[in-house]
Motif scaffolding. Structure first.
Motif, short mmCIF file in Angstrom:
data_model
loop_
_atom_site.label_atom_id
_atom_site.label_comp_id
_atom_site.label_asym_id
_atom_site.label_seq_id
_atom_site.Cartn_x
_atom_site.Cartn_y
_atom_site.Cartn_z
N UNK A 1 0.83 -1.20 0.00
CA UNK A 1 0.00 0.00 0.00
C UNK A 1 0.87 1.26 0.00
N UNK A 2 0.36 2.27 -0.72
CA UNK A 2 0.89 3.65 -0.61
C UNK A 2 -0.24 4.49 -0.01
N UNK A 3 0.05 5.18 1.10
CA UNK A 3 -1.02 5.81 1.88
C UNK A 3 -0.76 7.30 2.07
N UNK A 4 -1.88 8.00 2.36
CA UNK A 4 -1.85 9.41 2.75
C UNK A 4 -2.84 9.59 3.89
N UNK A 5 -2.42 10.27 4.95
CA UNK A 5 -3.24 10.44 6.15
C UNK A 5 -3.49 11.92 6.42
N UNK A 6 -4.71 12.26 6.77
CA UNK A 6 -5.06 13.64 7.13
C UNK A 6 -5.93 13.61 8.39
N UNK A 7 -5.62 14.49 9.32
CA UNK A 7 -6.41 14.56 10.55
C UNK A 7 -7.72 15.30 10.29
N UNK A 8 -8.76 14.90 10.99
CA UNK A 8 -10.07 15.57 10.89
C UNK A 8 -10.06 16.74 11.86
N UNK A 9 -10.18 17.92 11.33
CA UNK A 9 -10.05 19.14 12.13
C UNK A 9 -11.12 19.19 13.21
N UNK A 10 -10.65 19.37 14.45
CA UNK A 10 -11.57 19.53 15.59
C UNK A 10 -11.99 18.23 16.23
N UNK A 11 -11.54 17.04 15.70
CA UNK A 11 -11.98 15.77 16.25
C UNK A 11 -10.77 14.83 16.33
N UNK A 12 -10.80 13.88 17.27
CA UNK A 12 -9.68 12.94 17.42
C UNK A 12 -9.72 11.82 16.39
N UNK A 13 -9.89 12.19 15.13
CA UNK A 13 -10.02 11.23 14.06
C UNK A 13 -9.04 11.56 12.94
N UNK A 14 -8.81 10.60 12.10
CA UNK A 14 -7.99 10.81 10.93
C UNK A 14 -8.49 9.95 9.77
N UNK A 15 -8.28 10.45 8.55
CA UNK A 15 -8.70 9.72 7.35
C UNK A 15 -7.44 9.24 6.64
N UNK A 16 -7.38 7.96 6.35
CA UNK A 16 -6.24 7.37 5.65
C UNK A 16 -6.74 6.79 4.32
N UNK A 17 -6.12 7.27 3.23
CA UNK A 17 -6.47 6.75 1.89
C UNK A 17 -5.25 5.98 1.37
N UNK A 18 -5.45 4.71 1.04
CA UNK A 18 -4.35 3.84 0.59
C UNK A 18 -4.69 3.24 -0.78
N UNK A 19 -3.63 2.92 -1.51
CA UNK A 19 -3.83 2.31 -2.84
C UNK A 19 -2.71 1.30 -3.08
N UNK A 20 -3.07 0.20 -3.71
CA UNK A 20 -2.13 -0.87 -4.01
C UNK A 20 -1.11 -0.38 -5.03
N UNK A 21 0.18 -0.56 -4.73
CA UNK A 21 1.23 -0.10 -5.62
C UNK A 21 1.16 -0.80 -6.99
N UNK A 22 0.73 -2.03 -6.96
CA UNK A 22 0.65 -2.75 -8.24
C UNK A 22 -0.39 -2.09 -9.15
N UNK A 23 -1.49 -1.61 -8.57
CA UNK A 23 -2.50 -0.92 -9.37
C UNK A 23 -1.95 0.40 -9.87
N UNK A 24 -1.22 1.10 -8.97
CA UNK A 24 -0.65 2.39 -9.35
C UNK A 24 0.33 2.22 -10.50
N UNK A 25 1.12 1.16 -10.47
CA UNK A 25 2.19 0.98 -11.45
C UNK A 25 1.77 0.12 -12.63
N UNK A 26 0.47 -0.18 -12.75
CA UNK A 26 0.01 -1.03 -13.86
C UNK A 26 0.29 -0.38 -15.21
#
Length: 819
Positions: free
Chosen positions: A235-260
């Motif tokens: 996986x290749x991931x990017x994480x961003x915190x949710x402003x004002x809340x103790x949460x975070x959003x992580x978006x991941x993608x399979x490298x094999x799909x990215x490099x297809x």
């Protein structure tokens, strides 16, 4: 063909035969190397582009999640404020359930909104009636609410609903009373499918995983298009915190799909390596790289320009860019506010047009030195003109920027330098410095006047004792001599000189504010009119007087003689300033000072005043001369023609009466003196004429004390002639012993103030302790308001000023002993 030439051609053919395959190999190697390099770089770019896309998606999802949760949090906070937690065993309030249902009616992300008491028991819910009782006390998020600070929002991890066992997670806020006691909680169960539906609608493609998790890593919602999930190792991931809340959003993608796509392009690149068309592809790739490089440079330039523009627009000081001729290229809002012109108006003007006239030549010289000298910066303080005509002092820093560093787009010259100037408004600081300098000068002047006044007063005291003997015995000698004898004329000259000396001493005492002045209500208009009448009798030829008394019957607190001296001295100076003729204008009018101000002679407080104006059309004065005119003994006349005490006397009297003097003058334009005196509401007394015959005594015994033997003898003779029995002493201690032995013998006491053994006030205090009713007269040649106050407090009947005349003694004794 010659053998030598043939040999040369053969050798050349061999060379070309070897060079072609070598060249071909070099080209193939170069193409292979270039293809391999481009493939590696394309892979990195694909991963980098995917990373940016994931970061952008994560940011958008975090923002959307924050908005959704903010709406939930708003409902929770509104519910916690509006709803009231009932007692545990009371039936649920239908109005509360209705309120909860209305709150979540249009909020799809909330599946249930419930109200719990402090023990975790559900009190009310947005779900239809008949729901089973729920106890959330064992839940970790409920315990967290109980220990969280009031107002904190708590989000749970993934959980199963106690009502229907559906997956969800909770968002809750505690309810606290005014005393800080925990009353319960408001909880919202969030639809787990709400976020999954949203993530599914985004359509991020194959191999993508979206996970909403707590800050500690606990997953709350997870979504993947792959039914089997995505392998975490790829996986290749990017994480961003949710402003004002103790949460975070992580978006991941399979490298094999990215490099297809990259894999396909890599295979194609290998196939095209052996063809000639690969060379064209390499050239196209090189061109693409060049364009990409230029785009990067353009982006950097744009970013740099934006940063510079932000600094330029928001700088607190003025910033301008000028051509060397002075025309404006750019100006920031701070400079526009400083001078009062808009940016467009400034482009139509030259910078020199905004400079104060007297400073324009100096600024031009500074700029010329900057342009043609070795320095590239210069700094100075100069004046500029605001649009409304006011003067602005600015601290200016100018830098020359060469054409190699700054290229003008619309410049008519191929190589033209520009000037970048920063201007800080220092007007208030300048005004404060000027005001401080002026106040320091006034303070220094006041200190000099005070020291000089003390010195002059001390001299006047000693001189008065000498004058007392001269005038006293001179008057007696004059009365005793034959009017036809030559000695009579000689004594008259001595008396005239003594009277002039007495007048000079009075002026010195008035100047030093050491004289004992009676402050009585006086009408000012008759004094001014009488003074002008006296002046008209000796008016020089070619001078006219304009008298304008417009103040009515105004009254001021003062002394008639002193006020007469003020008018006479000002008018006399005005006449002397017009040796070739002119007009003397004297005005008297009301004036109101709204706020405290500082005039030429000193400060003045707000209030009602009468303004005496004396103006001439003479030669006028320069500013440096105006600063010195009130200095004692300063005069512009020739030696022997003036004492230099006239204006000092005016200043001293006016200050004593609580007023001030304003002077306006310029060389060749005449001078004007405006004297401000405080108005009085008291009524002026009419002048009572004294009888010509001196009042006499009836043998009363008067104790006379003075350390000057001549003055004691003179007082005894004068008192004897007036019908009193004088008893004189040169020592205050001896006089006290005589009085202490026979206190009833004396009917009055006349004592000098300044004596070596015991002062007059001390002697009076001893005498009045024995006989409080006996009249005591205190004589002084150096009286002050403080001395007058102390004399009144000690019980002294009257304060007499030396040198004493027989009429002064006669009137004082008659006034006290006749009652």
């Amino acid at each position: 063909m010659k053998p030598t030439e043939f040999t040369k051609i053969k050798i050349a053919s061999n060379h070309w035969r070897w060079l072609v395959p070598v060249g071909a190999c070099v080209i193939v190697v170069c193409v292979c190397v270039a293809s391999a390099w481009d493939s590696w770089r394309a892979r990195n770019l694909a991963l980098a582009g995917n990373g940016r896309e994931l970061a952008s998606i994560a940011s958008a999802l975090a923002e959307q999640t924050a908005r959704s949760l903010q709406e939930i949090e708003l409902i929770l906070r509104r519910t916690s404020v509006t709803a009231t937690v009932p007692q545990r065993r009371q039936a649920p309030d239908k109005s509360i359930e209705g309120f909860l249902q209305r709150e979540v009616a249009d909020v799809p992300q909330i599946r249930e909104l419930s109200l719990f008491d402090a023990a975790g028991n559900r009190i009310a819910s947005s779900q239809p009636a008949g729901q089973p009782d729920i106890d959330i006390a064992p839940r970790a998020y409920f315990r967290e609410i109980q220990h969280a600070p009031p107002g904190a929002t708590v989000i749970s991890g993934p959980l199963r609903s106690l009502a229907d066992s559906q997956p969800t997670f909770a968002v809750a806020i505690g309810i606290w009373d005014a005393s800080g006691h925990f009353q319960g909680a408001v909880r919202a169960l969030v639809e787990d499918n709400y976020f999954e539906r949203f993530y599914r609608e985004i359509d991020l493609g194959r191999g993508t995983l979206i996970k909403l998790s707590l800050d500690d890593g606990t997953p709350v919602v997870a979504f993947s298009r792959e039914p089997d999930g995505v392998r975490a190792a790829d996986l290749q991931s990017a994480h961003r915190a949710v402003s004002g809340f103790p949460l975070g959003v992580t978006v991941s993608r399979d490298r094999q799909v990215v490099l297809a796509d990259w894999h396909d392009s890599f295979i194609n690149a290998i196939v095209r390596t052996g063809s000639i068309s690969l060379l064209v592809a390499v050239l196209a790739l090189a061109l693409t790289r060049q364009l990409r490089r230029q785009q990067t440079l353009a982006e950097r330039l744009h970013s740099s320009e934006q940063r510079w523009r932000a600094v330029f627009e928001n700088a607190p000081i003025g910033v301008v860019v000028l051509r060397t001729a002075g025309s404006f290229i750019a100006s920031n809002p701070a400079f526009q506010r400083m001078v009062g012109y808009s940016a467009f108006e400034l482009t139509t003007r030259n910078a020199i047009d905004l400079v104060y006239g007297e400073d324009a030549a100096e600024i031009k010289q500074q700029v010329a030195t900057l342009m043609h000298g070795n320095t590239v910066t210069t700094r100075f303080e100069r004046r500029f003109m605001h649009r409304d005509g006011s003067i602005i002092w600015a601290d200016v820093s100018v830098a020359r920027v060469s054409s190699a560093e700054y290229r003008l787009e619309h410049s008519s010259q191929e190589h033209e330098d520009v000037l970048v100037a920063t201007l800080e408004d220092v007007t208030q600081r300048r005004l404060s410095e000027i005001e401080r300098s002026r106040l320091e000068a006034q303070l220094m002047q006041a200190q000099k006047l005070e020291a000089l006044g003390t010195f002059a007063g001390g001299i006047a005291h000693d001189f008065n004792n000498i004058l007392g003997a001269i005038l006293g015995y001179g008057e007696r000698a004059l009365n005793a001599s034959n009017t036809q004898a030559p000695e009579h004329r000689y004594i008259e000259q001595v008396m005239n000189a003594g009277n002039r000396a007495r007048s000079l001493v009075e002026r010195i005492l008035t100047f030093s504010r050491s004289g004992m002045v009676a402050r009585l209500p006086v009408r000012l208009s008759p004094i001014v009119a009488e003074t002008i009448e006296l002046l008209e009798a000796r008016l020089p030829a070619g001078i006219a007087i304009a008298l304008k008394l417009q103040a009515g019957d105004v009254v001021v607190m003062g002394d008639t003689t002193h006020l007469h001296q003020v008018v006479m001295n000002l008018c006399s100076n005005a006449l002397l300033a017009m040796p070739h003729g002119g007009t003397l204008t004297v005005t008297l009018e009301h004036a109101y000072i709204e706020t405290a101000a500082s005039l030429t002679s000193g400060p003045i407080v707000a209030g009602d005043y009468v303004k005496l104006g004396v103006a001439d059309t003479g030669a006028g004065m320069s500013p440096d001369l105006i600063e010195r005119i009130f200095n004692p003994f300063f005069t512009t006349r020739k030696a022997g023609e003036g004492t230099g005490l006239g204006l000092s006397l005016v200043d001293s009297i006016v200050r004593e009466y609580g007023g001030a003097v304003s002077v306006t003058s310029a060389p060749g334009q005449g001078s004007r003196f405006d004297v401000y005196l405080p108005l009085s509401t008291e009524l002026a007394h009419d002048v009572v004429r004294e009888p010509a015959m001196l009042p006499h005594g009836d043998g009363q015994v008067v104790l006379v004390v003075d350390d000057e033997a001549a003055l004691v003898s003179l007082a005894e003779e004068l008192l004897a002639e007036l019908g009193y029995e004088p008893v004189g002493f040169q020592s205050s201690s001896a006089a006290w012993e005589a009085f202490a032995h026979h206190p009833e013998r004396f009917d009055a006491v006349m004592t000098d103030q300044t004596m070596p053994d015991m002062s007059g006030l001390q002697l009076a205090a001893h005498i009045l302790r024995i006989r409080p009713a006996i009249p005591v007269f205190l004589c002084s040649g150096y009286g002050t308001p403080e001395l007058e106050k102390q004399a009144i407090e000690a019980g002294v009947r009257m304060l007499l000023r030396k040198p004493l005349q027989q009429i002064d003694i006669a009137r004082a004794l008659n006034q006290v002993l006749a009652t």
